[in-house]
Design a protein around this motif. Structure first.
Motif, PDB file in Angstrom:
ATOM      1  N   LEU A  13      52.991  27.314  32.658  1.00  0.00           N
ATOM      2  CA  LEU A  13      52.154  27.358  31.459  1.00  0.00           C
ATOM      3  C   LEU A  13      50.973  26.401  31.594  1.00  0.00           C
ATOM      4  CD1 LEU A  13      51.578  28.236  28.522  1.00  0.00           C
ATOM      5  CD2 LEU A  13      53.096  26.384  27.804  1.00  0.00           C
ATOM      6  N   ALA A  14      51.233  25.174  32.042  1.00  0.00           N
ATOM      7  CA  ALA A  14      50.165  24.188  32.208  1.00  0.00           C
ATOM      8  C   ALA A  14      49.131  24.678  33.215  1.00  0.00           C
ATOM      9  CB  ALA A  14      50.744  22.849  32.649  1.00  0.00           C
ATOM     10  N   LEU A  15      49.597  25.272  34.311  1.00  0.00           N
ATOM     11  CA  LEU A  15      48.668  25.785  35.320  1.00  0.00           C
ATOM     12  C   LEU A  15      47.886  26.989  34.796  1.00  0.00           C
ATOM     13  CD1 LEU A  15      50.907  25.452  38.503  1.00  0.00           C
ATOM     14  CD2 LEU A  15      48.975  24.002  37.834  1.00  0.00           C
ATOM     15  N   ALA A  16      48.538  27.834  34.009  1.00  0.00           N
ATOM     16  CA  ALA A  16      47.861  29.008  33.447  1.00  0.00           C
ATOM     17  C   ALA A  16      46.794  28.611  32.434  1.00  0.00           C
ATOM     18  CB  ALA A  16      48.880  29.940  32.798  1.00  0.00           C
ATOM     19  N   LEU A  17      47.034  27.562  31.662  1.00  0.00           N
ATOM     20  CA  LEU A  17      46.070  27.135  30.655  1.00  0.00           C
ATOM     21  C   LEU A  17      44.989  26.211  31.218  1.00  0.00           C
ATOM     22  CD1 LEU A  17      48.358  26.552  27.545  1.00  0.00           C
ATOM     23  CD2 LEU A  17      46.849  28.488  28.034  1.00  0.00           C
ATOM     24  N   PHE A  18      45.141  25.781  32.476  1.00  0.00           N
ATOM     25  CA  PHE A  18      44.152  24.888  33.070  1.00  0.00           C
ATOM     26  C   PHE A  18      42.786  25.567  33.178  1.00  0.00           C
ATOM     27  CE2 PHE A  18      41.863  22.827  36.514  1.00  0.00           C
ATOM     28  CZ  PHE A  18      41.965  21.492  36.143  1.00  0.00           C
ATOM     29  N   TYR A  19      42.758  26.805  33.665  1.00  0.00           N
ATOM     30  CA  TYR A  19      41.482  27.518  33.856  1.00  0.00           C
ATOM     31  C   TYR A  19      40.714  27.683  32.545  1.00  0.00           C
ATOM     32  CZ  TYR A  19      38.133  31.049  35.320  1.00  0.00           C
ATOM     33  OH  TYR A  19      36.975  31.739  35.571  1.00  0.00           O
ATOM     34  N   PRO A  20      41.320  28.226  31.478  1.00  0.00           N
ATOM     35  CA  PRO A  20      40.549  28.358  30.241  1.00  0.00           C
ATOM     36  C   PRO A  20      40.136  27.010  29.647  1.00  0.00           C
ATOM     37  CG  PRO A  20      42.806  29.125  29.897  1.00  0.00           C
ATOM     38  CD  PRO A  20      42.637  28.859  31.350  1.00  0.00           C
ATOM     39  N   THR A  21      40.965  25.993  29.825  1.00  0.00           N
ATOM     40  CA  THR A  21      40.603  24.665  29.332  1.00  0.00           C
ATOM     41  C   THR A  21      39.408  24.126  30.109  1.00  0.00           C
ATOM     42  OG1 THR A  21      42.909  24.245  28.738  1.00  0.00           O
ATOM     43  CG2 THR A  21      41.462  22.324  28.901  1.00  0.00           C
ATOM     44  N   TYR A  22      39.415  24.324  31.410  1.00  0.00           N
ATOM     45  CA  TYR A  22      38.299  23.885  32.240  1.00  0.00           C
ATOM     46  C   TYR A  22      37.024  24.642  31.869  1.00  0.00           C
ATOM     47  CZ  TYR A  22      35.506  23.135  36.496  1.00  0.00           C
ATOM     48  OH  TYR A  22      34.495  22.848  37.388  1.00  0.00           O
ATOM     49  N   ALA A  23      37.117  25.948  31.687  1.00  0.00           N
ATOM     50  CA  ALA A  23      35.940  26.735  31.313  1.00  0.00           C
ATOM     51  C   ALA A  23      35.368  26.252  29.978  1.00  0.00           C
ATOM     52  CB  ALA A  23      36.296  28.219  31.243  1.00  0.00           C
ATOM     53  N   LEU A  24      36.235  26.013  29.011  1.00  0.00           N
ATOM     54  CA  LEU A  24      35.821  25.543  27.692  1.00  0.00           C
ATOM     55  C   LEU A  24      35.101  24.198  27.794  1.00  0.00           C
ATOM     56  CD1 LEU A  24      36.156  25.923  24.526  1.00  0.00           C
ATOM     57  CD2 LEU A  24      38.172  24.470  24.782  1.00  0.00           C
ATOM     58  N   CYS A  25      35.722  23.249  28.473  1.00  0.00           N
ATOM     59  CA  CYS A  25      35.152  21.900  28.567  1.00  0.00           C
ATOM     60  C   CYS A  25      33.907  21.869  29.452  1.00  0.00           C
ATOM     61  CB  CYS A  25      36.203  20.927  29.083  1.00  0.00           C
ATOM     62  SG  CYS A  25      37.563  20.680  27.924  1.00  0.00           S
ATOM     63  N   ALA A  26      33.880  22.691  30.491  1.00  0.00           N
ATOM     64  CA  ALA A  26      32.704  22.716  31.373  1.00  0.00           C
ATOM     65  C   ALA A  26      31.465  23.152  30.599  1.00  0.00           C
ATOM     66  CB  ALA A  26      32.955  23.659  32.554  1.00  0.00           C
ATOM     67  N   LYS A  27      31.591  24.188  29.794  1.00  0.00           N
ATOM     68  CA  LYS A  27      30.433  24.651  29.014  1.00  0.00           C
ATOM     69  C   LYS A  27      29.995  23.605  27.998  1.00  0.00           C
ATOM     70  CE  LYS A  27      31.980  28.798  27.928  1.00  0.00           C
ATOM     71  NZ  LYS A  27      33.102  28.886  28.828  1.00  0.00           N
TER      72      LYS A  27
END
Length: 148
Positions: free
Chosen positions: A54-68
């Motif tokens: 779960l943590a690995l699956a949510l890492f990508y969307p969290t990174y995309a959100l914070c990067a923008k």
């Protein structure tokens, strides 16, 4: 609000409101799925394995959100990794029980607590409170210009 863009793309900028909306959505999804895993599978090996996935699956969307959001602040999106990678590692250590107990944390537990607190405060202030760059910046047009 285009959730697919907010949670999957690294292009462009988002304002604070969209960042807060995305952060709340990801937090609720994480909390609900974590509770379901813990109730059904417990905190043993398989439960820990599922929480890791779960943590690995949510890492990508969290990174995309914070990067923008960092890009809205005229900082490279990769800046988010300076906080998200230690946060992910700290939470995985907690998931696998390597931090002691909540009542008696060991040295790794205290370190993980400090990492969570530090990154949480940094992201809260930098991404959740401070305004983005007004007008055009290196990463695109002002996301608030379309609202005004």
């Amino acid at each position: 609000m285009d959730l697919q863009y907010i949670l999957t793309s690294f292009d462009g900028r988002i304002n604070r409101a969209k960042w807060w909306a995305g952060a709340v959505i990801l937090a609720v999804v994480s909390l609900v799925i974590s509770l379901i895993i813990e109730v059904i599978f417990g905190t043993g090996f398989f439960g820990g394995f599922l929480l890791t996935l779960l943590a690995l699956a949510l890492f990508y969307p969290t990174y995309a959100l914070c990067a923008k959001r960092f890009q809205d602040r005229d900082k490279p999106g990769k800046t988010a990794l300076y906080g998200l990678v230690p946060l992910l590692l700290a939470n995985l250590l907690v998931t696998w029980g390597l931090t002691g107990t909540p009542q008696e944390p060991n040295a790794i537990g205290w370190l993980c607590t400090l990492v969570n607190l530090g990154v949480g405060l940094w992201f809260l202030i930098d991404l959740g409170i401070l305004k983005g760059t007004p007008g055009q910046n290196h990463f695109g047009g002002d996301p608030l210009a379309a609202i005004s």
